[in-house]
Design a protein around this motif. Structure first.
Motif, short mmCIF file in Angstrom:
data_model
loop_
_atom_site.label_atom_id
_atom_site.label_comp_id
_atom_site.label_asym_id
_atom_site.label_seq_id
_atom_site.Cartn_x
_atom_site.Cartn_y
_atom_site.Cartn_z
N ASP A 49 -0.57 -13.88 -6.96
CA ASP A 49 0.60 -14.59 -6.33
C ASP A 49 1.35 -13.10 -5.79
O ASP A 49 1.09 -12.22 -5.67
CB ASP A 49 1.65 -15.45 -7.07
N THR A 50 1.96 -14.04 -4.56
CA THR A 50 2.44 -12.85 -3.95
C THR A 50 3.15 -11.62 -3.52
O THR A 50 2.55 -10.53 -4.05
CB THR A 50 2.82 -13.53 -1.69
N ARG A 51 3.93 -12.35 -5.05
CA ARG A 51 5.08 -11.30 -5.47
C ARG A 51 4.44 -10.42 -6.60
O ARG A 51 5.16 -9.05 -5.90
CB ARG A 51 5.85 -11.91 -6.06
N TYR A 54 2.90 -7.42 -3.67
CA TYR A 54 3.56 -7.20 -3.60
C TYR A 54 3.98 -5.77 -4.44
O TYR A 54 4.15 -4.55 -4.27
CB TYR A 54 5.44 -8.01 -3.35
N ASP A 78 1.69 -9.10 6.10
CA ASP A 78 2.52 -9.13 5.84
C ASP A 78 3.20 -8.09 4.64
O ASP A 78 3.99 -7.32 4.73
CB ASP A 78 4.23 -10.42 5.37
N ILE A 79 1.99 -8.38 3.65
CA ILE A 79 2.48 -7.70 2.64
C ILE A 79 2.10 -5.73 3.04
O ILE A 79 2.87 -4.82 2.96
CB ILE A 79 1.36 -7.89 1.33
N ALA A 82 5.50 -4.89 4.26
CA ALA A 82 6.28 -4.92 3.31
C ALA A 82 6.78 -3.80 2.89
O ALA A 82 7.73 -2.68 2.17
CB ALA A 82 6.13 -5.46 2.49
#
Lengths: 221, 221
Positions: A49-51, A54, A78-79, A82
């Motif tokens: 997952d994204t979190r 990241y 976006d990652i 970030a």
């Protein structure tokens, strides 16, 4: 970001995949690959997952920045932003190259997976800095890459390398034993998942791969 | 972006899911929902690849912008940027709210799914503009949302609405028939997938939902 990144100088390119690293974490594999001289790392981990991507990305950014190794993120612009990655690697089902370029700016490295001359010239025209081409020898690591077991993988590397002026990185089933022909076909480097991630000693595997792919082009030994 | 977006004014909130729209496309459902007066649209389509979500997002941006309806993107800050959406909606497994805020700037709308008071106050402190809270009545549409069939959904809406000063949107199994209690519990609006997407007449379904949720709070009729 890492200063002065030039994809033409990449010989060994690690694509991460935690599900293939056995008892090691991805961070441990990356640390070992850096120790073995890897030239660039791509955070893939598509099933995560994204979190988590990241957080893993922040960890890899620390490791890679400390070693001056560029870090790219698969698909997620976006990652990449970030975690202050050096850029992204995009597939044909990801954001278009020109859209990613607009979001990331001219300094970012943008790579693109291409399987045909048309895709390759289109990606170059859209502003890609390098191309991923494969699967060279077929692969078990990336189930979304079509298999090419019959030697057409090397041919398409050669055709695409002739058709574009940006560097080509070969991917798909590449090992230290079969890396040299990929370079001879016109690739400037090779990208691997399993060869490093699944190795008992990822640092040694990276070193061997680097030696194999850095051997003088044209030398049969 | 749409001018002057204020989540506190949202009564009906459509979350898209093409797999539930039968023979209609997501664009057709969104068009009908706009016709029925929907207040905001979120592009979700979690099972779809990035390119398709980007292309669908561009289509929805055109439809929503023409009607002055705000458009948010689930999870993907980069797609939101690429299609000039009004913001994003983030789950607890997506990028942290403060990271998304840094990428998107102060004008963007950022929503966050929260299930506890702790998550809610944390999201508010990190800069969220509204909270999604659910699943109120349980849902079949989003398999990643835990079911709450025993009335605790309305309680948690009430507790969270009391604990924060940003608007709360209730989600999960909400229909025109059961929307009023969500508003009475403290939500400023309700978000739905199936109630609009799966309706035979999505415009009419949106209108009915809007009437149900806009009924004067405290009025049992």
């Amino acid at each position: 970001m890492v200063f002065g990144v030039n994809p033409a100088n990449w010989r060994t390119y690690l694509v991460t995949q935690e599900s293939l690293s056995g008892e090691s974490t991805t961070a441990e594999v990356v640390e070992a690959a850096i120790d073995g001289g890897v030239d660039v790392v791509q955070l893939r981990e598509k099933d995560t997952d994204t979190r988590r991507r990241y957080e893993l990305g922040r960890e890899l950014r620390e490791l890679t920045a400390a070693a001056d190794v560029p870090l790219l993120v698969n698909d997620r612009v976006d990652i990449a932003q970030a975690i202050d990655a050096d850029g992204v690697h995009l597939g044909q089902s990801d954001l278009p190259v020109d859209v990613a370029r607009e979001l990331l700016g001219s300094e970012a490295i943008i790579g693109c997976s291409t399987g045909t001359i048309e895709e390759a010239t289109e990606a170059e025209a859209a502003g890609a800095d390098y191309l991923g081409v494969g699967a060279i020898y077929g692969t078990d690591s990336k189930t979304d890459v079509p298999e090419e077991k019959d030697g057409t993988g090397l041919e398409i590397v050669s055709e695409i390398a002739d058709a574009v002026s940006i560097p080509v990185v070969g991917i798909g089933g590449v090992t230290a034993a079969n890396a040299a022909p990929v370079r001879e076909a016109g690739a400037s480097g090779v990208a691997v998942i399993s060869e490093i991630t699944g190795a008992e000693e990822p640092a040694a595997a990276t070193r061997e791969l680097g030696a194999a792919v850095s051997a003088e082009v044209g030398n049969d030994e």
